[in-house]
Design a protein around this motif. Structure first.
Motif, PDB file in Angstrom:
ATOM      1  N   ARG A  43       0.830  -1.210   0.000  1.00 55.26           N
ATOM      2  CA  ARG A  43       0.000   0.000   0.000  1.00 55.26           C
ATOM      3  C   ARG A  43       0.864   1.261   0.000  1.00 55.26           C
ATOM      4  O   ARG A  43       0.546   2.240  -0.666  1.00 55.26           O
ATOM      5  CB  ARG A  43      -0.953  -0.008   1.194  1.00 55.26           C
ATOM      6  CG  ARG A  43      -2.070  -1.045   1.027  1.00 55.26           C
ATOM      7  CD  ARG A  43      -3.042  -0.951   2.135  1.00 55.26           C
ATOM      8  NE  ARG A  43      -2.345  -1.401   3.350  1.00 55.26           N
ATOM      9  CZ  ARG A  43      -2.920  -1.639   4.497  1.00 55.26           C
ATOM     10  NH1 ARG A  43      -4.208  -1.449   4.631  1.00 55.26           N
ATOM     11  NH2 ARG A  43      -2.237  -2.047   5.529  1.00 55.26           N
ATOM     12  N   ALA A  44       1.964   1.230   0.766  1.00 55.59           N
ATOM     13  CA  ALA A  44       2.872   2.386   0.783  1.00 55.59           C
ATOM     14  C   ALA A  44       3.497   2.609  -0.596  1.00 55.59           C
ATOM     15  O   ALA A  44       3.619   3.757  -1.056  1.00 55.59           O
ATOM     16  CB  ALA A  44       3.956   2.185   1.835  1.00 55.59           C
ATOM     17  N   PHE A  45       3.864   1.509  -1.247  1.00 53.13           N
ATOM     18  CA  PHE A  45       4.431   1.624  -2.591  1.00 53.13           C
ATOM     19  C   PHE A  45       3.418   2.243  -3.563  1.00 53.13           C
ATOM     20  O   PHE A  45       3.756   3.137  -4.339  1.00 53.13           O
ATOM     21  CB  PHE A  45       4.879   0.251  -3.100  1.00 53.13           C
ATOM     22  CG  PHE A  45       5.367   0.263  -4.512  1.00 53.13           C
ATOM     23  CD1 PHE A  45       6.645   0.705  -4.815  1.00 53.13           C
ATOM     24  CD2 PHE A  45       4.542  -0.158  -5.547  1.00 53.13           C
ATOM     25  CE1 PHE A  45       7.092   0.730  -6.117  1.00 53.13           C
ATOM     26  CE2 PHE A  45       4.987  -0.138  -6.855  1.00 53.13           C
ATOM     27  CZ  PHE A  45       6.265   0.307  -7.146  1.00 53.13           C
ATOM     28  N   LEU A  46       2.182   1.778  -3.511  1.00 50.53           N
ATOM     29  CA  LEU A  46       1.150   2.320  -4.386  1.00 50.53           C
ATOM     30  C   LEU A  46       0.869   3.791  -4.075  1.00 50.53           C
ATOM     31  O   LEU A  46       0.656   4.606  -4.989  1.00 50.53           O
ATOM     32  CB  LEU A  46      -0.133   1.501  -4.269  1.00 50.53           C
ATOM     33  CG  LEU A  46      -0.063   0.079  -4.850  1.00 50.53           C
ATOM     34  CD1 LEU A  46      -1.347  -0.668  -4.542  1.00 50.53           C
ATOM     35  CD2 LEU A  46       0.203   0.126  -6.342  1.00 50.53           C
ATOM     36  N   ALA A  47       0.870   4.156  -2.803  1.00 49.71           N
ATOM     37  CA  ALA A  47       0.646   5.552  -2.423  1.00 49.71           C
ATOM     38  C   ALA A  47       1.770   6.446  -2.964  1.00 49.71           C
ATOM     39  O   ALA A  47       1.508   7.538  -3.482  1.00 49.71           O
ATOM     40  CB  ALA A  47       0.538   5.681  -0.909  1.00 49.71           C
ATOM     41  N   MET A  48       3.016   5.969  -2.831  1.00 49.68           N
ATOM     42  CA  MET A  48       4.143   6.750  -3.352  1.00 49.68           C
ATOM     43  C   MET A  48       4.058   6.861  -4.879  1.00 49.68           C
ATOM     44  O   MET A  48       4.362   7.909  -5.448  1.00 49.68           O
ATOM     45  CB  MET A  48       5.480   6.111  -2.949  1.00 49.68           C
ATOM     46  CG  MET A  48       5.775   6.209  -1.463  1.00 49.68           C
ATOM     47  SD  MET A  48       5.870   7.915  -0.896  1.00 49.68           S
ATOM     48  CE  MET A  48       7.323   8.461  -1.741  1.00 49.68           C
ATOM     49  N   ALA A  49       3.629   5.798  -5.549  1.00 55.13           N
ATOM     50  CA  ALA A  49       3.489   5.831  -7.003  1.00 55.13           C
ATOM     51  C   ALA A  49       2.431   6.849  -7.416  1.00 55.13           C
ATOM     52  O   ALA A  49       2.617   7.595  -8.389  1.00 55.13           O
ATOM     53  CB  ALA A  49       3.138   4.441  -7.533  1.00 55.13           C
ATOM     54  N   VAL A  50       1.321   6.898  -6.675  1.00 53.14           N
ATOM     55  CA  VAL A  50       0.267   7.871  -6.990  1.00 53.14           C
ATOM     56  C   VAL A  50       0.775   9.294  -6.768  1.00 53.14           C
ATOM     57  O   VAL A  50       0.539  10.186  -7.589  1.00 53.14           O
ATOM     58  CB  VAL A  50      -0.999   7.590  -6.155  1.00 53.14           C
ATOM     59  CG1 VAL A  50      -1.984   8.752  -6.235  1.00 53.14           C
ATOM     60  CG2 VAL A  50      -1.665   6.305  -6.618  1.00 53.14           C
ATOM     61  N   LEU A  51       1.480   9.540  -5.689  1.00 53.99           N
ATOM     62  CA  LEU A  51       2.023  10.881  -5.434  1.00 53.99           C
ATOM     63  C   LEU A  51       3.025  11.292  -6.517  1.00 53.99           C
ATOM     64  O   LEU A  51       3.021  12.441  -6.974  1.00 53.99           O
ATOM     65  CB  LEU A  51       2.678  10.941  -4.057  1.00 53.99           C
ATOM     66  CG  LEU A  51       1.713  10.899  -2.870  1.00 53.99           C
ATOM     67  CD1 LEU A  51       2.491  10.851  -1.562  1.00 53.99           C
ATOM     68  CD2 LEU A  51       0.782  12.096  -2.896  1.00 53.99           C
ATOM     69  N   TYR A  52       3.860  10.340  -6.942  1.00 55.01           N
ATOM     70  CA  TYR A  52       4.817  10.623  -8.006  1.00 55.01           C
ATOM     71  C   TYR A  52       4.088  10.925  -9.313  1.00 55.01           C
ATOM     72  O   TYR A  52       4.462  11.846 -10.051  1.00 55.01           O
ATOM     73  CB  TYR A  52       5.777   9.442  -8.177  1.00 55.01           C
ATOM     74  CG  TYR A  52       6.819   9.656  -9.236  1.00 55.01           C
ATOM     75  CD1 TYR A  52       7.777  10.654  -9.110  1.00 55.01           C
ATOM     76  CD2 TYR A  52       6.850   8.864 -10.376  1.00 55.01           C
ATOM     77  CE1 TYR A  52       8.725  10.857 -10.082  1.00 55.01           C
ATOM     78  CE2 TYR A  52       7.799   9.062 -11.358  1.00 55.01           C
ATOM     79  CZ  TYR A  52       8.730  10.054 -11.210  1.00 55.01           C
ATOM     80  OH  TYR A  52       9.666  10.257 -12.166  1.00 55.01           O
ATOM     81  N   LEU A  53       3.040  10.175  -9.600  1.00 50.21           N
ATOM     82  CA  LEU A  53       2.258  10.399 -10.808  1.00 50.21           C
ATOM     83  C   LEU A  53       1.604  11.782 -10.803  1.00 50.21           C
ATOM     84  O   LEU A  53       1.610  12.494 -11.809  1.00 50.21           O
ATOM     85  CB  LEU A  53       1.186   9.316 -10.950  1.00 50.21           C
ATOM     86  CG  LEU A  53       0.275   9.400 -12.160  1.00 50.21           C
ATOM     87  CD1 LEU A  53       1.080   9.236 -13.440  1.00 50.21           C
ATOM     88  CD2 LEU A  53      -0.805   8.347 -12.076  1.00 50.21           C
TER      89      LEU A  53
END
Length: 110
Positions: A43-53
């Motif tokens: 979930r943390a990885f996906l959250a960071m990916a969304v913020l980067y996007l």
């Protein structure tokens, strides 16, 4: 001959719709990630990916806007130069006679 470009502005409704759509999309994605049946690191990885996007999308939008504005500035400068040349050009101006009393030869054309 100088035309002042009309500054285009978005309506308040369009601005509000864009903000609402962005907020709903980001909120729905955050809820989806939080409720995901996965380990916390996933979930943390996906959250960071969304913020980067999101940040890269804002950067891309800014770069596109800056390139468009720079193109408009160059176009305005070129148009001003052309208008100055046309204003200074006198098609009825006689060629100046040289010291010998002859008109100068026209420049060689390629």
């Amino acid at each position: 001959m100088s035309e002042t470009p009309v500054k285009q502005q978005n309506t308040a409704a369009y601005y509000g719709q864009a903000v609402a759509a962005f907020s709903i999309a980001l909120g729905a994605t955050a809820i989806g990630i939080l409720r995901l049946q996965a380990d916390s690191w996933v979930r943390a990885f996906l959250a960071m990916a969304v913020l980067y996007l999101v940040t890269s999308a804002f950067t891309l939008a800014k770069v596109i806007r800056d390139r468009q504005e720079a193109g408009q500035i160059v176009s305005r400068v070129d148009q001003a130069r052309l208008e100055k040349l046309l204003a200074e050009h006198d098609p009825f101006q006689k060629l100046q006679a040289g010291p010998s009393g002859r008109r100068p030869d026209p420049p060689d054309r390629l």
